[in-house]
Enzyme design. Structure first.
Site, short mmCIF file in Angstrom:
data_model
loop_
_atom_site.label_atom_id
_atom_site.label_comp_id
_atom_site.label_asym_id
_atom_site.label_seq_id
_atom_site.Cartn_x
_atom_site.Cartn_y
_atom_site.Cartn_z
CB CYS A 113 -19.71 46.98 -99.33
SG CYS A 113 -18.56 47.69 -98.14
CD GLU A 139 -21.98 50.62 -99.29
OE1 GLU A 139 -21.79 51.75 -98.83
OE2 GLU A 139 -21.28 49.64 -99.00
#
Lengths: 228, 228, 228, 228
Positions: free
Chosen positions: B143, B219
């Protein structure tokens, strides 16, 4: 000390009414008295500071666990700010004082944790692992509020040449008293969210109180360790 | 992206060499491309923002868990500062953007977490519960660094009238790129402390890489969810 | 005690070479000697049993945390079987002995945990929260193996009329010695998976050893508490 | 299904009254119907078994976390026995079935967890990390009780030549129904201890219900994943 919130008032009263008055044993310990009248041997103070540095490390971890266990944004905000203040200011403050007394940070970091130190900090952390946020806060509370009470009480009668004035002023300061007020509000609102407004009617109240009393007892043990 | 550190370079290469190139699937997702050329429907963006607000809450909890799992003062310092920045600034920034689009904070808070959101954040938190600090950091890394890469890449070709310029500039900014550099240093030093300097020689390396790859895959799933 | 595994052999040697020989202080404590020659006052034994019941509760929780932190099926299998044996057999065994001496289970459950008890069990639990499986196992090891050594040593010279024969036989038994062997294998294989076969070459070794030594020191403190 | 306890009855009713009836979506999913009438393609079943093996590993970890979070001996006893049964029997049972279909244990262990699998198990584990025992139990409940309901319902109408009879009989069996009854009692007593007897009057009730509903929604997602 109603300014520290409703839950604290109730817990403090319970700790006072235990056998041997645990709250008094903690907040009026002979270590505390000697800090107040300046008679504490400097060796005892430095021993305390070294252990307290390790204590702060694990106390900060416990406040970080409070962030992990928060359910609302306001719970997260106060707990996060507390962790950051402890780690990025308070611990540095300790290092500064110790440096002035000739103890460097590596020596602080390498000190062996006393069993009384281990008992207290790890008990608090496990309160968080085993329970929810209010279990953790009940175990964190005696340190926060007790230091606030001690600082405020000692500041009233401190002689100008007391070598421990800086310590006393830290906890008597408006800034620290404000922390106590905010933590008191956090605890009251976290409790309201989880057990309702009538705290003592909750089936959890007795156990939460026991956590507060146990942590107060371990605080008293920490002072005794520092005097050894 | 060597400026983000040595471990990231190795993990990124591994994620690139997976079947379907997971790293590319994440950082060049069609959601990302549409952000970059301004073609992303505003509904998709707002849907993303609402889920990302909930994401940030749990991502902050994961960084707080990194404080709980720190072994050195420098590990604690960076993790604490990150938690405080996420909770007391970044989340507020999200609220401000959403307010401008007519979504109030209570609506953000009350949104139902999408399964893709749950999968990602809770996987990261469990990496911390089950392992040690570097297990957690390996899951947090995609991230942090992926957004840094995406921001930097999109900023090079953004038209002046792109409605998502603010988002792009946030992650392309020197401030955010500096965060990436510091987190990269934290990860490299935390790894050195725990598995030595020859990262790939450690028996843990494969599993740590798997954590990075899994988090990258989640993600990509988060972007796909936002496009639904 | 090589039969308890390679890691234990190394950790034991390190604990022996500490100032004051922590391993000897634990395994040859005067409480242990008095158990062995039958001179231990029955009040001290009952005090020990009551605290040990609370100890077992938290020690079981720590083994359950080992399940939470397992990465392989074989790690999970042994840790799960240990939790079940502790909770569903060992604790009941304690209750039975205490009942014979006129202490009922509610009294056991209501006993106040001594600070030395809190220090030990919560330290172990936090080793698991802060680290990975091998951090936790290093802190669990002194109890398992120390009792095995003590039981085996005392059984060689116990008089027939020693009132503590049952305690001694429990830990000298083939069944308990087999537990030690299996836990030793678990620790060696969990370490190999995480730090490789050359244990002492790992950057984590010093810290893991420190955990073993600290837990051994806290075990000695537990005996001293029981003699108070 | 009042035989599974009072809390389950209330939670089930709430899950039924959600938009789209989450409880029905889970317990009457087309995967379930196809199991019941024998029309489920064997590939879907094997895909399910492989994911379910990984699911069981993390579900067992979650039950182990319930031991860590227990406050009474009876809470610990049931949770410990459940962990041991899951790890040392149920998972082996899965391995046996898969072996019969030509899938060996290493292949099971090496399977990549689907996002729907990650979402469910890690959500449950985080319910335990963030809250107390009843937060965790509310998230564990839909799996335990839903399989009980499904097994009992399918067993009433299963043709003799249904290839999935063994699966159906496992969950319809007296042994499994007894597990449901005992877990129902555990949940009711754990709730009584923490929020009192009037469950729905507790300020925590809404959030606990939300946990049950979210976990039920993720169970439905697990079936959908298996059909992909």
């Amino acid at each position: 000390m109603d300014s520290y919130g409703r839950a604290f008032g109730l817990w403090r009263a319970s700790a006072t009414h235990t056998e041997n008055d645990v709250w008094h044993a903690y907040t009026h310990h002979s270590f505390v008295k000697k800090l107040g009248d300046g008679s504490l041997p400097i060796e005892a103070y430095l021993h305390y500071l070294a252990q307290d540095y390790l204590f702060l490390m694990h106390f900060s971890r416990a406040w970080a666990l409070a962030v992990v266990k928060s359910e609302t944004l306001s719970e997260m905000k106060l707990a996060s700010a507390t962790v950051d203040a402890l780690v990025n200011s308070e611990m540095q403050h300790h290092v500064d004082i110790c440096t002035r007394f000739g103890i460097d940070e590596q020596a602080l970091f390498d000190a062996v944790e006393a069993p009384e130190n281990l008992a207290y900090t790890r008990y608090v952390l496990d309160a968080g692992l085993s329970g929810d946020l209010v279990d953790l806060l009940a175990a964190l509370a005696p340190c926060i509020f007790g230091y606030g009470e001690i600082g405020a009480a000692l500041a009233k009668h401190t002689a100008d040449d007391n070598p421990y004035t800086e310590w006393i002023q830290t906890y008597a300061s408006d800034a620290y008293q404000q922390v106590c007020t905010e933590v008191g509000e956090l605890i009251d609102s976290a409790l309201t969210r989880r057990i309702g407004t009538d705290f003592t009617a909750s089936p959890r109240w007795e156990r939460l109180t026991e956590r507060f009393v146990t942590a107060s007892r371990l605080e008293a043990g920490f002072w005794s360790m520092a005097l050894k």
